[in-house]
Enzyme design. Structure first.
Site, short mmCIF file in Angstrom:
data_model
loop_
_atom_site.label_atom_id
_atom_site.label_comp_id
_atom_site.label_asym_id
_atom_site.label_seq_id
_atom_site.Cartn_x
_atom_site.Cartn_y
_atom_site.Cartn_z
N SER A 176 0.85 -1.19 0.00
CA SER A 176 0.00 0.00 0.00
C SER A 176 0.88 1.23 0.00
O SER A 176 1.63 1.48 0.96
CB SER A 176 -0.89 0.02 1.24
OG SER A 176 -1.39 1.34 1.41
N HIS A 210 -1.20 -1.31 -4.28
CA HIS A 210 -2.45 -0.95 -3.62
C HIS A 210 -2.50 0.57 -3.44
O HIS A 210 -1.59 1.16 -2.86
CB HIS A 210 -2.54 -1.68 -2.27
CG HIS A 210 -3.85 -1.52 -1.59
ND1 HIS A 210 -4.95 -2.27 -1.92
CD2 HIS A 210 -4.25 -0.70 -0.58
CE1 HIS A 210 -5.97 -1.93 -1.15
NE2 HIS A 210 -5.57 -0.96 -0.33
N ASP A 243 -4.63 3.68 -2.07
CA ASP A 243 -5.69 4.05 -1.13
C ASP A 243 -6.21 5.47 -1.38
O ASP A 243 -5.47 6.43 -1.24
CB ASP A 243 -5.16 3.96 0.31
CG ASP A 243 -5.02 2.52 0.77
OD1 ASP A 243 -6.00 1.76 0.65
OD2 ASP A 243 -3.92 2.16 1.25
N MET A 252 -8.79 8.32 -0.19
CA MET A 252 -9.61 8.76 0.96
C MET A 252 -10.07 10.19 0.76
O MET A 252 -9.34 11.00 0.17
CB MET A 252 -8.78 8.67 2.24
CG MET A 252 -8.18 7.29 2.50
SD MET A 252 -7.33 7.24 4.06
CE MET A 252 -6.60 5.60 4.01
N HIS A 266 -8.30 1.21 -4.10
CA HIS A 266 -9.23 1.00 -2.98
C HIS A 266 -9.89 2.35 -2.67
O HIS A 266 -9.26 3.24 -2.12
CB HIS A 266 -8.42 0.47 -1.78
CG HIS A 266 -9.21 0.34 -0.52
ND1 HIS A 266 -8.62 0.11 0.71
CD2 HIS A 266 -10.56 0.41 -0.29
CE1 HIS A 266 -9.56 0.04 1.63
NE2 HIS A 266 -10.73 0.23 1.06
N MET A 318 -12.07 4.74 -0.71
CA MET A 318 -12.72 5.00 0.58
C MET A 318 -13.32 6.38 0.46
O MET A 318 -12.89 7.34 1.11
CB MET A 318 -11.68 4.92 1.71
CG MET A 318 -11.23 3.48 1.99
SD MET A 318 -9.66 3.39 2.87
CE MET A 318 -8.53 3.51 1.49
N MET A 372 -11.43 -5.69 5.26
CA MET A 372 -10.63 -4.76 6.07
C MET A 372 -10.36 -5.41 7.43
O MET A 372 -11.29 -5.87 8.09
CB MET A 372 -11.38 -3.45 6.30
CG MET A 372 -11.61 -2.59 5.07
SD MET A 372 -10.12 -2.20 4.13
CE MET A 372 -9.14 -1.33 5.36
N ASP A 419 -6.70 -6.39 4.15
CA ASP A 419 -6.06 -5.07 4.19
C ASP A 419 -6.09 -4.50 5.60
O ASP A 419 -7.17 -4.27 6.15
CB ASP A 419 -6.82 -4.14 3.22
CG ASP A 419 -6.23 -2.74 3.12
OD1 ASP A 419 -5.15 -2.50 3.70
OD2 ASP A 419 -6.85 -1.90 2.44
#
Ligand code: DX5
Ligand code: ZN
Length: 224
Positions: free
Chosen positions: A8, A33, A35, A37, A66, A68, A137, A179
């Site tokens: 990540s 990965h 992320d 957000m 991913h 979020m 998660m 994750d």
């Protein structure tokens, strides 16, 4: 079973992101990965499609996005265009889960559904036949460097059971990714529970020798 390690980049040095991506791939990463957000669905703010596009020349393995963020649909075409290979989202963040999965596929990406530690697996009931990936998660999303929540282990077992049962009928392979808080000292029990794809942020980028750390993680997995 084929196992995949997905560093990540949340824990990478953002000032040298291209080099960091290159270094973990040279060290044996199977996926990157990524992320995303939004300071709304989760209390943190990270990176978006332009950064995905920026790392693309360095990413010779698929970029595992991913999301979020809430809402999700508007930004999916942008990530597909920016080079995402896989796009996963949280069911709580989409008003029309089936539509979001279809949208990801229409844009040529693999689709994943993400379960927070307390999110029930019921969301798999009418989606599993369309998914390429289930992402569990093992921390509450929002930050790297948190501690693995062990109650996720039986949940991983249940997902593995459902995925294998479905595969017997459809012949389709669905990845089971975990994750949050994955480290050298717990990756074996996470694999034993049924995961095949492992996200690790701080466990990799917090060390000096990424190749060695990825090899250490892999050495704890059953022989492939
Ligand atoms: C958490 C993110 C994770 C995070 C994992 O919200 O989705 O991908 O980067 O970091 P570690 O491996 O440090 O728990
Ligand atoms: Zn993540």
């Amino acid at each position: 079973m084929k196992f995949r390690i997905a560093p990540s980049i949340l824990s990478a040095d953002f000032g040298r992101l291209g080099e960091e991506v290159k270094a973990v791939i040279e060290g044996g990463a199977d996926l990157i990965h990524f992320d995303v957000m939004d300071n709304h669905y989760v209390p943190n703010l990270t990176i978006g499609p332009p950064v995905c596009e920026g790392i693309r020349p360095y990413a010779s393995v698929p970029i595992d996005v991913h999301l979020m963020i809430k809402p999700v649909d508007r930004i999916i075409p942008d990530f597909a265009k920016a080079g995402a290979g896989i796009i996963s989202f949280h069911p709580e963040a989409s008003d029309h889960i089936d539509r979001t999965i279809a949208l990801i596929h229409e844009h040529g990406c693999k689709a994943g559904l993400v379960f927070n530690p307390a999110t029930p697996l019921d969301y798999l009931d009418y989606t599993l036949d369309k998914l390429d990936l289930v992402l569990l998660m093992s921390v509450n999303p929002g930050f790297g460097g948190q501690k693995f929540i062990p109650s996720v282990l039986p949940k991983i077992r249940e997902v593995r059971r459902r995925v294998d049962a479905a595969a017997k009928i459809t012949g389709r392979e669905v990845w089971v990714e975990v994750d949050g808080g994955v480290k050298v000292d717990n990756i074996a029990e996470i694999a034993a529970a049924g995961a095949d794809t492992f996200v690790a942020g701080s466990a990799i980028f917090g060390t000096n020798d990424y190749s060695k750390t990825i090899a250490d993680l892999r050495s704890r997995l059953p022989a492939q």
